[in-house]
Design a protein around this motif. Sequence first.
Motif, PDB file in Angstrom:
ATOM      1  N   ILE A 165      19.490 -14.894  70.794  1.00 14.58           N
ATOM      2  CA  ILE A 165      20.480 -14.359  71.734  1.00 14.58           C
ATOM      3  C   ILE A 165      20.297 -14.977  73.104  1.00 14.58           C
ATOM      4  CG2 ILE A 165      21.130 -12.293  73.000  1.00 14.58           C
ATOM      5  CD1 ILE A 165      21.145 -10.728  70.736  1.00 14.58           C
ATOM      6  N   LYS A 166      21.411 -15.359  73.732  1.00 21.71           N
ATOM      7  CA  LYS A 166      21.285 -15.843  75.106  1.00 21.71           C
ATOM      8  C   LYS A 166      22.002 -14.870  76.059  1.00 21.71           C
ATOM      9  CE  LYS A 166      23.614 -19.922  74.499  1.00 21.71           C
ATOM     10  NZ  LYS A 166      24.563 -20.056  73.415  1.00 21.71           N
ATOM     11  N   ASP A 167      21.740 -15.024  77.342  1.00 23.44           N
ATOM     12  CA  ASP A 167      22.408 -14.248  78.386  1.00 23.44           C
ATOM     13  C   ASP A 167      22.331 -12.746  78.093  1.00 23.44           C
ATOM     14  OD1 ASP A 167      23.959 -13.250  80.390  1.00 23.44           O
ATOM     15  OD2 ASP A 167      25.855 -14.042  79.660  1.00 23.44           O
ATOM     16  N   VAL A 168      21.133 -12.192  78.181  1.00 21.10           N
ATOM     17  CA  VAL A 168      20.984 -10.802  77.769  1.00 21.10           C
ATOM     18  C   VAL A 168      21.788  -9.825  78.623  1.00 21.10           C
ATOM     19  CG1 VAL A 168      18.791 -11.044  76.575  1.00 21.10           C
ATOM     20  CG2 VAL A 168      18.807 -10.576  79.026  1.00 21.10           C
ATOM     21  N   ARG A 169      22.276 -10.301  79.781  1.00 22.83           N
ATOM     22  CA  ARG A 169      23.063  -9.391  80.607  1.00 22.83           C
ATOM     23  C   ARG A 169      24.436  -9.126  79.990  1.00 22.83           C
ATOM     24  NH1 ARG A 169      24.141 -10.816  86.724  1.00 22.83           N
ATOM     25  NH2 ARG A 169      25.831  -9.321  86.883  1.00 22.83           N
ATOM     26  N   ASN A 170      25.004 -10.134  79.375  1.00 22.06           N
ATOM     27  CA  ASN A 170      26.323  -9.970  78.752  1.00 22.06           C
ATOM     28  C   ASN A 170      26.248 -10.331  77.275  1.00 22.06           C
ATOM     29  OD1 ASN A 170      27.168 -10.849  81.823  1.00 22.06           O
ATOM     30  ND2 ASN A 170      28.494  -9.297  80.915  1.00 22.06           N
ATOM     31  N   ALA A 171      25.392  -9.655  76.563  1.00 20.83           N
ATOM     32  CA  ALA A 171      25.184  -9.989  75.146  1.00 20.83           C
ATOM     33  C   ALA A 171      25.480  -8.790  74.259  1.00 20.83           C
ATOM     34  CB  ALA A 171      23.764 -10.485  74.930  1.00 20.83           C
ATOM     35  N   SER A 172      26.566  -8.088  74.587  1.00 20.25           N
ATOM     36  CA  SER A 172      26.974  -7.003  73.693  1.00 20.25           C
ATOM     37  C   SER A 172      27.486  -7.629  72.401  1.00 20.25           C
ATOM     38  CB  SER A 172      28.087  -6.207  74.377  1.00 20.25           C
ATOM     39  OG  SER A 172      28.925  -5.615  73.416  1.00 20.25           O
ATOM     40  N   LEU A 173      27.152  -7.021  71.291  1.00 20.96           N
ATOM     41  CA  LEU A 173      27.656  -7.529  70.007  1.00 20.96           C
ATOM     42  C   LEU A 173      28.782  -6.638  69.488  1.00 20.96           C
ATOM     43  CD1 LEU A 173      24.260  -8.562  68.384  1.00 20.96           C
ATOM     44  CD2 LEU A 173      25.865  -9.952  69.681  1.00 20.96           C
ATOM     45  N   ASN A 174      29.301  -5.772  70.361  1.00 24.05           N
ATOM     46  CA  ASN A 174      30.351  -4.850  69.934  1.00 24.05           C
ATOM     47  C   ASN A 174      31.343  -4.654  71.078  1.00 24.05           C
ATOM     48  OD1 ASN A 174      31.750  -3.011  68.413  1.00 24.05           O
ATOM     49  ND2 ASN A 174      29.995  -1.692  67.952  1.00 24.05           N
ATOM     50  N   HIS A 175      32.079  -5.725  71.388  1.00 27.87           N
ATOM     51  CA  HIS A 175      32.971  -5.776  72.552  1.00 27.87           C
ATOM     52  C   HIS A 175      34.372  -6.091  72.044  1.00 27.87           C
ATOM     53  CE1 HIS A 175      31.121  -5.608  76.510  1.00 27.87           C
ATOM     54  NE2 HIS A 175      32.150  -6.259  77.025  1.00 27.87           N
ATOM     55  N   TYR A 176      35.324  -5.158  72.143  1.00 35.81           N
ATOM     56  CA  TYR A 176      36.585  -5.410  71.443  1.00 35.81           C
ATOM     57  C   TYR A 176      37.479  -6.454  72.078  1.00 35.81           C
ATOM     58  CZ  TYR A 176      38.492  -1.782  74.644  1.00 35.81           C
ATOM     59  OH  TYR A 176      38.856  -1.045  75.723  1.00 35.81           O
ATOM     60  N   VAL A 177      37.172  -6.871  73.315  1.00 37.18           N
ATOM     61  CA  VAL A 177      38.204  -7.621  74.034  1.00 37.18           C
ATOM     62  C   VAL A 177      38.594  -8.931  73.334  1.00 37.18           C
ATOM     63  CG1 VAL A 177      36.661  -8.673  75.752  1.00 37.18           C
ATOM     64  CG2 VAL A 177      39.064  -8.251  76.306  1.00 37.18           C
ATOM     65  N   TYR A 178      37.683  -9.614  72.675  1.00 37.20           N
ATOM     66  CA  TYR A 178      38.094 -10.816  71.943  1.00 37.20           C
ATOM     67  C   TYR A 178      38.746 -10.483  70.597  1.00 37.20           C
ATOM     68  CZ  TYR A 178      35.946 -13.857  75.435  1.00 37.20           C
ATOM     69  OH  TYR A 178      35.641 -14.510  76.600  1.00 37.20           O
ATOM     70  N   GLY A 179      38.873  -9.203  70.315  1.00 33.64           N
ATOM     71  CA  GLY A 179      39.640  -8.766  69.144  1.00 33.64           C
ATOM     72  C   GLY A 179      41.142  -8.792  69.411  1.00 33.64           C
ATOM     73  N   THR A 180      41.547  -9.201  70.625  1.00 32.06           N
ATOM     74  CA  THR A 180      42.970  -9.333  70.939  1.00 32.06           C
ATOM     75  C   THR A 180      43.673 -10.267  69.947  1.00 32.06           C
ATOM     76  OG1 THR A 180      42.275 -11.010  72.514  1.00 32.06           O
ATOM     77  CG2 THR A 180      42.865  -8.867  73.406  1.00 32.06           C
ATOM     78  N   ILE A 181      42.921 -11.111  69.277  1.00 29.37           N
ATOM     79  CA  ILE A 181      43.469 -12.011  68.258  1.00 29.37           C
ATOM     80  C   ILE A 181      44.325 -11.248  67.244  1.00 29.37           C
ATOM     81  CG2 ILE A 181      41.281 -11.774  67.006  1.00 29.37           C
ATOM     82  CD1 ILE A 181      43.408 -14.818  66.856  1.00 29.37           C
TER      83      ILE A 181
END
Length: 726
Positions: free
Chosen positions: A615-631
């Motif tokens: 994992i990189k960038d632990v500050r923004n490394a949520s694995l459950n973020h819907y925003v890219y689900g806009t697809i």
Amino acid sequence: MFESASWITSPVDCGRACPLFEAAYKFPQKVQKASLSVSAVGLYISHVNGVRYSFGLFNPGWTNYADRIQYQTYDVTASLQDSAEISILGAGGWATANLLLEGEHFFSDRICVIAELRVTYCDGTEEIFSTDESWQVFRSPVLYSHIYNGETIDHTAEKTFLGNAVRHEIFSRLVPQEGVRIREQDRLPAKQFMISPEGDRIIDFGQNLSGYVEIKVNAPKGSRIRIRHAEVLDQNGNFYTKNLRTAKQAMEYVLGSNGEQILKPYFTTQGFRYIAVDEFPGKVDPACFTSVAVYADMKRTGYFSCGNETINRLYNCILWTHRSNFMEVPTDCPQRDERLGWLGDAQLFCKAAAYSYDVYAFYRKWLHDVASQQLPSGAIRSICPFNNAYDFRFSAAWSDTVTIVPWELYRIYGDKTILEDMFTCMCRWVDYMHSAGSEEFLWLGGNHYGDWLALDGPDPREPLTNKDFIGSAFFAYSARKVVECGRELGRDVSEYEQLAANVRKAFRSRYIVNGLPATDTMTGCILLLQFGLAEEQEKEKIVSHLLELMAKFDNTLCTGLLGTAYILHVLSENGYAKKAYDLLLQKKYPSWLGMLDYGATTIWERFDTIDENGIKDVRNASLNHYVYGTILDWLVEGAVGLRSSFSHPGYRKISWKPLPDARLGHAEFRFETPNGIIECRWQITDTDVQYRICLPNAVTAEVHLPDGQSTVITGGDHTFTSRLPD
Ligand code: BGC
């Protein structure tokens, strides 16, 4: 309601422990009916004569507490005879937690409750019993409760009397339940048990989600259980919690009796796929553990599927990410020390959300909170609910939630009340943008998140697309939305028509240079096309340039939150459906499907969060973020091709423009609209493309097939055939 009741609190500071408030009443005569209304600053669970009364979980819900707090009313008649023992377990929940990374940002420093029991006797007289100083307060078995960190529940703890309740002033309005209740929804058994290289006993439930683990155990009183929750294991197979930042996500129990018992949290959820079992009586039996998904009780209304199993897996990830983040308010993520109602994410995802579940009531309640947080200047904060002082940015795309979400909800659900509710708020927001910019019709100098987390520059948190460009593009877009919503409501919007025209003109003269965006990024091109800022004759040059920029990044996904939400629409709308599919089906990193190769079961915050180095960038490394689900909104509106327009909202009249592609083989969408169920499907055979659409009687569809056939149909089952696409 609450005519004579006072807010009460514990006489001693309980810290993060949960106080138990109790009262007992004797009735002078037979009770005909009785109701109990309850609320809390924090959360509560109420019992009357030992019977639990709650609407789902996490009552009274999460609102902009500074303005309004919900209450629930229960019919408790069945539990009363000649007396009532009322007990209310209070918890801090979202009200007393520090909601965000740093500092003290909480609504209240103490847990309070308020309750009113209304009794109607058989002779028709009424009596009201309310919270006041006669209520007694006790220490409960919940010694610690925190939404990010979990709970410590000691069922052996003595019920200690702490003293009589004291009154406490809370100035917020009490309002009846409006939001969609949260419930336990899905139950998943343990899939695998393993010992990690570091020696942790780990259970994998196979699915990342938001909820908790229910433990069924047979062990003696006093036995201890401690589990921690995580979304992922590191590249060596060890339990990984750094991406949770400070959130502990731990549950600790002490068993209160001998024999079989069931344990679960009262007031907290975790975002997890794995647990580490730190303490357990005897050998760990994975069959004792069940993962329970907890989320808003929304009705499933949309079903997509296609002939490409990887895309179906991606769809499944989107559904799980949606479920994980619809908890009272639309949250960015369910696991780390954040879990907040970020407006940008919720705005971008609202169409995709509506294509899976009926989210109208859910968004409507939240929008009421968003509007209630509007500042006197008209500014809209980027997070809602929002506890206090941490003064957030009024960011383009985030704050534009107030114009875009009502517009989309009206288009999909066809209910005008959402426009009525939000119209004043949206006008004031557009007025704010008008006054905020350093030039009259441009919003320059705002403090925006921009194309957040884009991977086309050196720092995803400082994305390249010019922020003034983005600010002014959204200003133009929102001004137009105000005009469209106002017309629909029959208001005089001539001033906003003028404003929208002026903003578009100013934008074009400043930000379109030689027919291209002045900010030379993919998202620059995308916003010009998506927001109608380019003229017809300019589009081909812009989209060709977009393709060149995409090629520079090896046709992988390097746009951020904004560009990614629109990129496929822009490609397919401008004659490049095949390119849209290429990008959708791209496996090279970063991409939607690349995430799946690294084991994603929900959508990640960054497309490149995990690679072979972990994992990189632990500050923004949520694995459950819907925003890219806009697809998902492109799969429905683009690939399957089903759309409802703002001028014929609620799918009274639709357009069907399917985009068949051999790599999907077939695609279909079944959607329960306010005007009935619509089903549409295309399928590529060896010789041709077969299309089928099923419409409710009253619904008219304009059909446009890729080979140029077009027709208007109404109601019933219709099929078409066309030649294979090139
Ligand atoms: C959130 C995002 C959000 C952003 C604002 C992050 O911490 O998780 O999804 O929109 O902050 O830029």
